[in-house]
Design a protein around this motif. Structure first.
Motif: not given
Length: 184
Positions: A36-42, A60-74
Motif C-alpha cells: 500500500v505504501f508502494t502504491v501511495a508513492q505514485f 510501473m503499476f502493471g509490473f508491480l501489480w503482477w508481482m504483488y498478485a504473484g505473492y498474494s496467490w503464493l
C-alpha cells in the motif's frame, strides 16, 4: 530441480484446498501494508505532472501489480508458516520498500535502486515458488526479463543521472536533489 536445493529449503506440503479458510498472518498483513505504501508513492509522480505522471504510473503499476498478485496467490496457496518462508517474505518486503522509496524519482533517470529492489522482489518470489513447485521456469524468466528492462531504462542513454527537463522532481520525503527541502 529439488535435488539441487538443501532439504531445509524445500517444502513438501500440499497446497491448501480452496474451500479451507486460513487466517491471515501478521506478517502477511505487514507485507500488504508495504505494498500500500508502494502504491501511495505514485501520487508524487502524478502530482508533478498529471498527464505524463499518470502514464508513467500505469506503466510501473502493471509490473508491480503482477508481482504483488504473484505473492498474494503464493502465500494463499502455501502460507508462510515455516521460518525459511518467513525469512524470504521479509526479504521480499525489503525489496518492496526499496522500490517504494525510489518510485518518486523513477523516471528522473540514473538511479538503479528501483531495479535493484525489483530484482530482489522477483528473485525472492522465484525462491519461494521453487520451495513448493518445480514448474516455474518460464514465468520466472519472464519476470527477470522485465527487471532487465527496468535496469536498461535506468542505465540507458537517458539514465545515468540525466534528467529530461534539467529540473529534479519534488520528492515526497526528504531533501530534493539540489539539497534544499522539497516544497511539495
Amino acid at each position: 530441480m529439488t535435488r539441487l536445493l538443501p532439504r531445509w529449503f524445500v517444502e513438501h506440503i500440499d497446497p491448501v484446498p480452496d474451500q479451507d479458510e486460513l487466517p491471515v498472518s501478521t506478517l502477511e498483513l505487514f507485507f500488504d501494508l508495504i505494498f500500500v505504501f508502494t502504491v501511495a508513492q505514485f501520487t508524487a509522480i502524478i502530482a508533478h505532472d498529471p498527464l505524463t505522471g499518470l502514464l508513467q504510473t500505469v506503466l510501473m503499476f502493471g509490473f508491480l501489480w503482477w508481482m504483488y498478485a504473484g505473492y498474494s496467490w503464493l502465500t494463499n496457496v502455501i502460507p508462510p508458516v515455516r521460518p525459511a518462508r518467513r525469512v524470504l517474505l521479509l526479504c521480499a518486503m525489503a525489496g518492496w520498500l526499496v522500490v517504494a522509496l525510489t518510485i518518486p524519482a523513477a523516471f528522473e533517470g540514473g538511479s538503479v535502486w528501483i531495479a535493484v529492489g525489483m530484482l530482489v522482489v522477483v528473485v525472492v518470489h522465484g525462491l519461494m515458488y521453487l520451495q513448493a513447485a518445480r514448474a516455474f521456469g518460464p514465468v520466472f524468466l519472464a519476470n527477470l526479463v522485465a527487471v532487465a528492462a527496468v535496469f536498461a531504462a535506468e542505465l540507458g542513454p537517458e539514465g545515468r543521472g540525466a534528467t529530461r527537463s534539467g529540473r529534479s522532481r519534488p520528492s515526497s520525503c526528504g531533501p530534493s536533489r539540489s539539497g534544499t527541502a522539497s516544497a511539495g
